[in-house]
Write a protein that holds these residues in place. Sequence first.
Motif, PDB file in Angstrom:
ATOM      1  N   ALA A  87      -3.578  37.131  25.995  1.00 33.13           N
ATOM      2  CA  ALA A  87      -2.552  36.487  26.808  1.00 33.13           C
ATOM      3  C   ALA A  87      -3.058  35.134  27.308  1.00 33.13           C
ATOM      4  O   ALA A  87      -2.311  34.151  27.332  1.00 33.13           O
ATOM      5  CB  ALA A  87      -2.162  37.380  27.975  1.00 33.13           C
ATOM      6  N   ARG A  88      -4.306  35.071  27.699  1.00 34.17           N
ATOM      7  CA  ARG A  88      -4.885  33.808  28.165  1.00 34.17           C
ATOM      8  C   ARG A  88      -4.925  32.791  27.023  1.00 34.17           C
ATOM      9  O   ARG A  88      -4.616  31.616  27.215  1.00 34.17           O
ATOM     10  CB  ARG A  88      -6.277  34.057  28.729  1.00 34.17           C
ATOM     11  N   ARG A  89      -5.304  33.236  25.828  1.00 32.15           N
ATOM     12  CA  ARG A  89      -5.318  32.331  24.668  1.00 32.15           C
ATOM     13  C   ARG A  89      -3.920  31.779  24.390  1.00 32.15           C
ATOM     14  O   ARG A  89      -3.757  30.600  24.092  1.00 32.15           O
ATOM     15  CB  ARG A  89      -5.838  33.064  23.435  1.00 32.15           C
ATOM     16  N   GLN A  90      -2.902  32.627  24.492  1.00 31.95           N
ATOM     17  CA  GLN A  90      -1.530  32.182  24.258  1.00 31.95           C
ATOM     18  C   GLN A  90      -1.099  31.172  25.309  1.00 31.95           C
ATOM     19  O   GLN A  90      -0.450  30.174  24.984  1.00 31.95           O
ATOM     20  CB  GLN A  90      -0.581  33.381  24.258  1.00 31.95           C
ATOM     21  N   ARG A  91      -1.452  31.410  26.573  1.00 27.00           N
ATOM     22  CA  ARG A  91      -1.110  30.444  27.628  1.00 27.00           C
ATOM     23  C   ARG A  91      -1.800  29.112  27.376  1.00 27.00           C
ATOM     24  O   ARG A  91      -1.215  28.043  27.582  1.00 27.00           O
ATOM     25  CB  ARG A  91      -1.498  30.992  29.006  1.00 27.00           C
ATOM     26  N   TYR A  92      -3.031  29.147  26.904  1.00 25.47           N
ATOM     27  CA  TYR A  92      -3.769  27.923  26.592  1.00 25.47           C
ATOM     28  C   TYR A  92      -3.065  27.162  25.479  1.00 25.47           C
ATOM     29  O   TYR A  92      -2.866  25.955  25.562  1.00 25.47           O
ATOM     30  CB  TYR A  92      -5.202  28.261  26.183  1.00 25.47           C
ATOM     31  N   ARG A  93      -2.673  27.881  24.407  1.00 32.41           N
ATOM     32  CA  ARG A  93      -1.971  27.243  23.296  1.00 32.41           C
ATOM     33  C   ARG A  93      -0.658  26.620  23.759  1.00 32.41           C
ATOM     34  O   ARG A  93      -0.317  25.511  23.376  1.00 32.41           O
ATOM     35  CB  ARG A  93      -1.689  28.252  22.185  1.00 32.41           C
ATOM     36  N   GLY A  96      -1.499  23.602  26.107  1.00 33.64           N
ATOM     37  CA  GLY A  96      -2.195  22.528  25.417  1.00 33.64           C
ATOM     38  C   GLY A  96      -3.382  21.977  26.184  1.00 33.64           C
ATOM     39  O   GLY A  96      -3.918  20.938  25.850  1.00 33.64           O
ATOM     40  N   GLN A  97      -3.791  22.648  27.216  1.00 28.05           N
ATOM     41  CA  GLN A  97      -4.951  22.208  27.980  1.00 28.05           C
ATOM     42  C   GLN A  97      -5.680  23.425  28.536  1.00 28.05           C
ATOM     43  O   GLN A  97      -5.135  24.516  28.577  1.00 28.05           O
ATOM     44  CB  GLN A  97      -4.540  21.282  29.115  1.00 28.05           C
ATOM     45  N   ARG A  98      -6.876  23.179  28.977  1.00 27.75           N
ATOM     46  CA  ARG A  98      -7.683  24.262  29.512  1.00 27.75           C
ATOM     47  C   ARG A  98      -7.083  24.774  30.820  1.00 27.75           C
ATOM     48  O   ARG A  98      -6.633  23.985  31.644  1.00 27.75           O
ATOM     49  CB  ARG A  98      -9.101  23.776  29.751  1.00 27.75           C
ATOM     50  N   ILE A  99      -7.073  26.068  30.995  1.00 26.79           N
ATOM     51  CA  ILE A  99      -6.575  26.664  32.217  1.00 26.79           C
ATOM     52  C   ILE A  99      -7.737  26.765  33.192  1.00 26.79           C
ATOM     53  O   ILE A  99      -8.754  27.391  32.908  1.00 26.79           O
ATOM     54  CB  ILE A  99      -5.963  28.050  31.937  1.00 26.79           C
ATOM     55  N   VAL A 100      -7.588  26.141  34.345  1.00 30.36           N
ATOM     56  CA  VAL A 100      -8.658  26.087  35.328  1.00 30.36           C
ATOM     57  C   VAL A 100      -8.443  27.191  36.354  1.00 30.36           C
ATOM     58  O   VAL A 100      -7.349  27.366  36.869  1.00 30.36           O
ATOM     59  CB  VAL A 100      -8.679  24.715  36.041  1.00 30.36           C
ATOM     60  N   THR A 101      -9.496  27.936  36.619  1.00 31.81           N
ATOM     61  CA  THR A 101      -9.437  28.952  37.655  1.00 31.81           C
ATOM     62  C   THR A 101     -10.398  28.564  38.757  1.00 31.81           C
ATOM     63  O   THR A 101     -11.262  27.695  38.587  1.00 31.81           O
ATOM     64  CB  THR A 101      -9.827  30.338  37.113  1.00 31.81           C
TER      65      THR A 101
END
Length: 110
Positions: A87-93, A96-101
Amino acid sequence: MAPADLTVDVCWSPAPGTLRECHLSLPAGSTLRDALVASTWFDAAGPERLGGLQVGIWGRAQPLDAPLREGDRVEVYRALTVDPKEARRQRYRDAGQRIVTRHRPLGRKA
């Protein structure tokens, strides 16, 4: 309510975006199984089929014979439909940018 009774909340989300809550008064010494049966949401499954449910108390998985305490929140969990990593990979795709936590800020490695 007798002094030996305890109150618990049973929470269940049968579908995404929905939440059912039930406030119960049970006798002292009750178990997770007792709370599920008392909620009447799982009657159709029958007491023998309750073993297939993923349940917990306050976010921690517990067996059906776990004793309850005053004020416990009994939770019934749905099965995951997507692996959390996928799910995280799909959100990244999609983004189009890195997801910052808050655990891993952008920047150079130390």
